[in-house]
Design an enzyme around this catalytic site. Structure first.
Site, PDB file in Angstrom:
ATOM      1  N   ASN A 224     -10.314   4.989   2.353  1.00  0.00           N
ATOM      2  CA  ASN A 224     -11.115   3.632   2.214  1.00  0.00           C
ATOM      3  C   ASN A 224     -12.330   3.702   2.825  1.00  0.00           C
ATOM      4  OD1 ASN A 224      -8.990   2.644   0.706  1.00  0.00           O
ATOM      5  ND2 ASN A 224      -7.765   2.680   2.661  1.00  0.00           N
ATOM      6  N   LYS A 301     -12.038   8.183  -3.567  1.00  0.00           N
ATOM      7  CA  LYS A 301     -10.922   7.116  -3.809  1.00  0.00           C
ATOM      8  C   LYS A 301     -11.741   6.061  -4.623  1.00  0.00           C
ATOM      9  CE  LYS A 301      -7.281   3.980  -2.216  1.00  0.00           C
ATOM     10  NZ  LYS A 301      -6.640   3.465  -0.985  1.00  0.00           N
ATOM     11  N   GLU A 305      -6.532   0.353  -5.630  1.00  0.00           N
ATOM     12  CA  GLU A 305      -6.303  -0.922  -4.579  1.00  0.00           C
ATOM     13  C   GLU A 305      -7.618  -1.487  -4.277  1.00  0.00           C
ATOM     14  OE1 GLU A 305      -2.770   1.281  -1.826  1.00  0.00           O
ATOM     15  OE2 GLU A 305      -4.820   2.169  -1.376  1.00  0.00           O
ATOM     16  N   ARG A 350       4.252   1.271 -12.194  1.00  0.00           N
ATOM     17  CA  ARG A 350       3.087   1.773 -11.535  1.00  0.00           C
ATOM     18  C   ARG A 350       3.356   3.287 -11.399  1.00  0.00           C
ATOM     19  NH1 ARG A 350       2.379   0.597  -4.861  1.00  0.00           N
ATOM     20  NH2 ARG A 350       1.669   2.685  -4.450  1.00  0.00           N
ATOM     21  N   LYS A 374      -1.133  13.327  -5.188  1.00  0.00           N
ATOM     22  CA  LYS A 374       0.037  13.280  -4.270  1.00  0.00           C
ATOM     23  C   LYS A 374       1.297  13.982  -4.503  1.00  0.00           C
ATOM     24  CE  LYS A 374      -1.318   8.879  -2.159  1.00  0.00           C
ATOM     25  NZ  LYS A 374      -0.841   7.554  -1.489  1.00  0.00           N
ATOM     26  N   ASP A 379       4.014   7.312  -3.583  1.00  0.00           N
ATOM     27  CA  ASP A 379       3.449   7.350  -2.586  1.00  0.00           C
ATOM     28  C   ASP A 379       4.128   7.662  -1.178  1.00  0.00           C
ATOM     29  OD1 ASP A 379       1.208   6.426  -0.722  1.00  0.00           O
ATOM     30  OD2 ASP A 379       1.866   4.487  -0.676  1.00  0.00           O
ATOM     31  N   GLU A 401      -1.793  16.728  -2.352  1.00  0.00           N
ATOM     32  CA  GLU A 401      -2.136  16.056  -1.184  1.00  0.00           C
ATOM     33  C   GLU A 401      -0.636  15.680  -0.767  1.00  0.00           C
ATOM     34  OE1 GLU A 401      -4.306  11.984   0.314  1.00  0.00           O
ATOM     35  OE2 GLU A 401      -3.903  12.104  -1.849  1.00  0.00           O
ATOM     36  N   GLU A 407       4.076   7.599   7.608  1.00  0.00           N
ATOM     37  CA  GLU A 407       3.813   6.522   7.374  1.00  0.00           C
ATOM     38  C   GLU A 407       4.924   5.703   6.892  1.00  0.00           C
ATOM     39  OE1 GLU A 407       1.527   3.773   4.220  1.00  0.00           O
ATOM     40  OE2 GLU A 407       0.906   5.748   4.172  1.00  0.00           O
ATOM     41  N   HIS A 535      10.589   3.278  -1.516  1.00  0.00           N
ATOM     42  CA  HIS A 535       9.649   2.046  -1.127  1.00  0.00           C
ATOM     43  C   HIS A 535      10.267   0.806  -0.411  1.00  0.00           C
ATOM     44  CE1 HIS A 535       5.666   0.160  -0.319  1.00  0.00           C
ATOM     45  NE2 HIS A 535       4.978   0.861  -1.027  1.00  0.00           N
TER      46      HIS A 535
END
Length: 725
Positions: A224, A301, A305, A350, A374, A379, A401, A407, A535
């Site tokens: 970001n 990126k 988002e 998604r 990814k 995620d 990735e 996280e 998630h």
């Protein structure tokens, strides 16, 4: 007498402190071997010789002297040529006549590989560490030291090692203010405020650690991105870091914000097909290479988002990536374009979006573009199927990735070894060219003859004295580096190496601790997201459970979006009667995932919404199996605590204590996960718990009230509060 007693106490205290360890040395401890082991190295490594005089050759020589002095308890002499029995000679055929005359198989090892061979020259026995480049010789030196530290005999060595992946990179999600997004080990090690005048000596140790694993790239700033990093002031700062990392074979990369031509270039548009925009990026690239001649390239990126990107102008990802790649190409730079994209609007599903956006662009990206995918389609969850993009884009350079920072797996507080997770993904068969087309074969280029290959890991490194927040999180940094060099290595072999290098090879310690590590990821899946759930973490910080959350701003930020639990059942229907995400996989897998009966049970609720009473292979109902999995996770964490408690005699106080403390936290957190999840899902199913599963300790409302407002690594003011990175 009192003075003597005090002196003795001080000497004892100093000696104890000297023997203590805080984890700073990572796996490069170089502690002197025990007397019995030392006997096998008698007469070895008497001298370190190297004819090269580059900065890299200098650090190689220094590392060999440092390592051998520590491991063997004696400092070897140094010379330009090996003239002693047992000498270690490193270098390349260009800077060593001896190496040139040995006719070693260097044609097989490329720029980064190496050969280690026990041989003789001029009547003297020696160990040769040879490569085509000084960096390759440095990698060989670290490998040689690792062999000794692993107590391997070095009298008859014949090692040929070649990395299977070209770009082996750490992605730092570090902001310019030194906060770290999803960072759980303190602030960023890159102190932009003090640069370029002062570079923290820690950066050298960071470089050593990475080079010891063959990691050859580092993205310094957050995905970001902030355009400021591309200004002259910050390029000068980045150049100071590059100067320290360069001798260790590490190129730096920067995350480029797509809207930079507007924000720092004074243009009114960032349209990738606008000639003025294209010219701006060319000028920017030229400027960067004036500061950093070996600059690696850009990580981008875009259109994810809320980040700006080419779709803002009706253009494709290929249009945007190729524009930047065109600017970098004259300098040998690359563009690493992230495939983590999802719409600001609620898509059908998604997890399907990246495939839908990128597969039609296969073959349209320039040769110096890597699509960074990814490991899973969502995620970095505790368990996902591999991304269907692996194998679906044969005409595109596709890299992987993974997330080293945990996280979604308990931050630094939970002991979760990720080597098993990554091995599971890398060994997964995509069936893109028939059986055997594994993810590893896709990313190492052998499946589709790609020459530009990449594996990136989102860093877990910070200013914590032990680098990663916890001792065992160091194992994930280590495992990433080893797998990036060779994605076919086994997670267990890597764990055994790390334990022996970081603690001890004593079987009484190593065997149970490696077993604990090998089971730790499955344990976390059991108490967090069993049977294919994903998630289910609380909003924002992603630390504790929140399967009931339905108010996170948009549907696909909510855990309920990913469990779809109701009175009838649980899971997301991604078969033909649902979103049909299963069809994005190659036909053999699409057919397997299409039906609950043929879907692997570890992914059942990822691909299917099934009744609570659905009969599992064990003969139990889904509800009973789910509850028992949660309970198994808690029981196994208790087992990890019991195992570690028995390791006290083999570990120094500080590293034992922090691990014991964090395992205590993990045990409590696992119970919260189990109880909160069971309380919520039971409120929907209305079914009794199976025998052996304790009822939740509190009410569902009690668990819903748990809050972690200051959890580390939260985006905070620098980004949207619920973004998934």
């Amino acid at each position: 007498m009192k003075l003597l007693s005090l002196l003795a106490l001080c000497i004892f205290a100093f000696g104890t402190a000297a023997r203590g360890e805080d984890g700073y040395d990572l796996w490069l401890r170089y502690r002197t071997l025990d007397r019995q082991t030392l006997a096998q190295y008698r007469g070895s490594a008497t001298e370190v010789a190297g004819a090269g005089h580059s900065a890299t050759a200098d650090v190689t020589r220094a590392e060999l002297v440092r390592g051998l002095s520590g491991l063997l308890g004696r400092k070897p002499s140094t010379a330009a040529t090996a003239d002693r029995n047992g000498a270690v000679l490193f270098g390349t055929p260009k800077n060593s006549r001896t190496i040139a005359g040995l006719k070693l198989p260097l044609g097989r090892v490329g720029d980064d590989g190496f050969v280690i061979r026990s041989t003789s020259a001029n009547g003297r026995k020696l160990t040769v560490i040879a490569a085509n480049t000084d960096v390759g010789a440095l990698y060989g030196a670290f490998a040689f030291l690792r062999l000794i530290e692993m107590h391997q005999p070095v009298g008859r060595l014949d090692v040929v090692s070649v990395p299977k992946i070209k770009l082996r990179m750490l992605d730092h999600w570090d902001n310019l203010d030194r906060t770290v997004e999803r960072g759980f080990a303190g602030f960023s090690i890159f102190n932009w405020w003090e640069l370029p005048e002062h570079v923290d000596p820690r950066i050298t140790d960071y470089a050593r650690a990475n080079a010891s694993l063959g990691i050859n790239g580092a993205v310094l700033n957050n995905v970001n991105a902030n355009s400021t990093v591309l200004t002259a002031k910050y390029l000068n700062k980045a150049a100071a870091l590059a100067d320290v990392l360069r001798p260790y074979g590490i190129r730096i990369y920067l995350t480029a914000r797509f809207s930079a031509p507007i924000e720092i270039g004074g243009l009114k548009t960032a349209d990738p097909l606008d000639p003025a925009v294209r010219d701006w990026w060319k000028q920017e690239a030229d400027e960067i290479y004036r500061y950093i001649p070996d600059f690696g390239g850009f990580l981008v990126k875009a259109n994810s988002e809320g980040q700006p990107g080419p779709q803002d102008y009706g253009r494709t990802h290929a249009d945007g990536a190729n524009m930047m790649a065109e600017a970098l190409a004259p300098h040998g730079g690359v563009v690493i374009w992230r495939a983590f994209v999802y719409s600001q609007n609620n898509p059908e599903d998604r997890v399907k979006q990246a495939y839908g956006e990128f597969v039609p662009l296969d073959g349209k990206f320039r040769d110096n573009v890597v699509l960074q995918v990814k490991n899973g389609p969502l995620d970095f969850q505790p368990r996902e199927p591999f991304s269907p993009l692996f194998g679906a884009m044969p005409k595109t350079n596709v890299g992987i990735e993974v997330q080293i920072t945990k996280e979604y797996l308990g931050f630094e507080l939970h002991l979760v070894y990720l080597g098993t997770m990554w091995q599971e993904v890398l060994a997964s068969d995509t069936f893109a060219k028939g059986p055997g087309t594994t993810v590893a074969r896709v990313i190492d280029g052998t499946a589709f003859a790609n020459k530009l290959t990449a594996m990136a890991g989102v860093s877990n490194i910070g200013t914590s004295r032990n680098w990663c927040g916890s001792i065992f999180d160091q194992a994930n940094w280590y495992a990433f580096g080893r797998l990036a060099w060779d994605p076919d290595l086994s997670a267990e072999t890597i764990a055994q190496e790390w334990v022996k290098l970081t603690f001890t090879g004593n079987p009484a310690f190593a065997k149970p601790v490696v077993a604990m590590m090998m089971g730790s990821r499955e344990t976390a899946v059991d108490y967090m997201t069993p049977l294919g759930l994903a998630h289910q973490m609380a909003t924002g910080h992603h630390y504790g459970p929140g399967p009931w959350i339905d108010d996170a701003g948009r549907p696909d930020w909510n855990p309920v979006y990913y469990n779809r639990a109701d009175a009838n059942g649980i899971g997301v229907e991604r078969g033909p009667s649902g979103t049909n995400a299963a069809a994005q996989y190659a036909p053999p897998l699409a057919a397997q995932f299409a039906e609950p009966a043929t879907t692997p049970e570890r992914l059942l609720l990822w691909f299917h919404h099934v009744p609570w009473t659905y009969r599992m292979k064990s003969g139990r109902t889904l509800w009973d199996e789910l509850a028992l999995d949660y309970a198994t996770g808690v029981r196994n964490v208790d087992g990890m605590n019991a195992t570690w408690a028995k390791m006290r005699p083999y570990v120094d106080d500080e590293r034992f204590r922090i691990t014991a403390d964090f395992l205590t936290v993990q045990a409590g957190s696992a119970r919260d996960w189990r109880d909160a999840s069971i309380a919520y899902f039971q409120s929907l199913s209305g079914l009794p718990l199976p025998a052996g599963v304790e009822p939740p300790a509190h009410t569902l409302d009690w668990y819903k009230a748990i809050s972690h407002p200051f959890a580390p690594g939260n985006p905070g003011k620098t980004a949207a509060p619920f973004k998934d990175d």
